[in-house]
Design an enzyme around this catalytic site. Structure first.
Site, PDB file in Angstrom:
ATOM      1  N   HIS A   5      33.082  56.728  48.179  1.00  0.00           N
ATOM      2  CA  HIS A   5      33.723  55.478  47.800  1.00  0.00           C
ATOM      3  C   HIS A   5      34.721  55.071  48.878  1.00  0.00           C
ATOM      4  O   HIS A   5      35.225  55.905  49.635  1.00  0.00           O
ATOM      5  CB  HIS A   5      34.425  55.628  46.456  1.00  0.00           C
ATOM      6  CG  HIS A   5      33.485  55.727  45.300  1.00  0.00           C
ATOM      7  ND1 HIS A   5      33.833  55.339  44.029  1.00  0.00           N
ATOM      8  CD2 HIS A   5      32.205  56.170  45.207  1.00  0.00           C
ATOM      9  CE1 HIS A   5      32.819  55.532  43.207  1.00  0.00           C
ATOM     10  NE2 HIS A   5      31.817  56.044  43.901  1.00  0.00           N
ATOM     11  N   GLU A  15      37.840  54.129  48.767  1.00  0.00           N
ATOM     12  CA  GLU A  15      39.176  54.715  48.671  1.00  0.00           C
ATOM     13  C   GLU A  15      39.194  56.141  49.208  1.00  0.00           C
ATOM     14  O   GLU A  15      40.129  56.538  49.917  1.00  0.00           O
ATOM     15  CB  GLU A  15      39.661  54.707  47.212  1.00  0.00           C
ATOM     16  CG  GLU A  15      39.813  53.315  46.625  1.00  0.00           C
ATOM     17  CD  GLU A  15      38.535  52.774  45.967  1.00  0.00           C
ATOM     18  OE1 GLU A  15      38.657  51.829  45.171  1.00  0.00           O
ATOM     19  OE2 GLU A  15      37.435  53.289  46.232  1.00  0.00           O
ATOM     20  N   CYS A  53      37.744  53.183  40.531  1.00  0.00           N
ATOM     21  CA  CYS A  53      37.186  53.953  39.419  1.00  0.00           C
ATOM     22  C   CYS A  53      38.126  55.133  39.141  1.00  0.00           C
ATOM     23  O   CYS A  53      39.100  55.364  39.862  1.00  0.00           O
ATOM     24  CB  CYS A  53      35.781  54.443  39.765  1.00  0.00           C
ATOM     25  SG  CYS A  53      35.756  55.711  41.064  1.00  0.00           S
TER      26      CYS A  53
END
Length: 194
Positions: free
Chosen positions: A61, A63, A94
């Site tokens: 992801h 991040e 998330c």
């Protein structure tokens, strides 16, 4: 005046996250970008990868990639104040990403577009977590010393939402894309008129 300047800074750095997301989209990946900023200095950046057919995983992801970049750049002291870093993500983080940001000391998270399927910024971490193995203390509780009060996480959503939404509409409208096809996020995104 200070609030207006802060909004302009949020928009400036969110534009950077959106540029990264557009770059991911141009490579056929889910359009998510993240930049980590200390003061007025970029200290980490990342994009979502591995979302194309035959090359999918749920670990890479934006991040997490930005946190890795931050560490690779020499986190923390060489690049500004380690306690005042803001994460700018064009999609609401998330649970995995929110946890990774929090556990790495990021206390300010700004995002553009809400993730109605997997967004975790509305969760209440001040209460104990429970599961099959029993009760686990709250994320910020250590031996009954609640440091949550001193560790408040500031979260702001909707900065450059329209621009982020346009990227997700492009992604989900592409018949060649199968990542999250027919998911709640897919349906929600394509139904939005604005």
């Amino acid at each position: 005046m200070a609030e207006e300047q802060r909004t302009l800074n949020h928009e400036k750095w969110m534009s950077g996250a959106l540029d990264l997301a557009a770059s991911a989209l141009s490579r056929g990946n889910f359009p998510v970008g993240c930049v980590l900023v200390s003061g007025d200095m970029l200290v980490g950046s990342g994009v979502r990868s591995h979302t194309r057919p035959g090359d999918m995983n749920e670990l890479d992801h934006a991040e997490v990639s930005a946190l890795r970049d931050w560490i690779d750049r020499g986190r923390p002291l060489e690049h500004g104040d380690d306690t005042d870093i803001t994460a700018y993500c064009n999609l609401e983080p998330c649970l995995m990403c929110l946890g990774a940001l929090i556990l790495n000391g990021i206390k300010r998270i700004v995002y553009a577009y809400e993730d109605v399927m997997g967004g975790a910024t509305g969760l209440n971490f001040s209460r104990p977590l429970t599961g099959a193995a029993g009760t686990v203390g709250g994320l910020f509780d250590i031996k009954n010393e609640n440091i949550y009060a001193e560790s408040r996480i500031e979260i702001l959503g909707g900065i450059k939402r329209r621009e982020s939404l346009a990227l997700f509409k492009r992604f989900f409208s592409d018949p060649a894309q199968s990542y999250w096809r027919d998911s709640l996020l897919y349906k929600y995104t394509l139904e939005i008129r604005k």
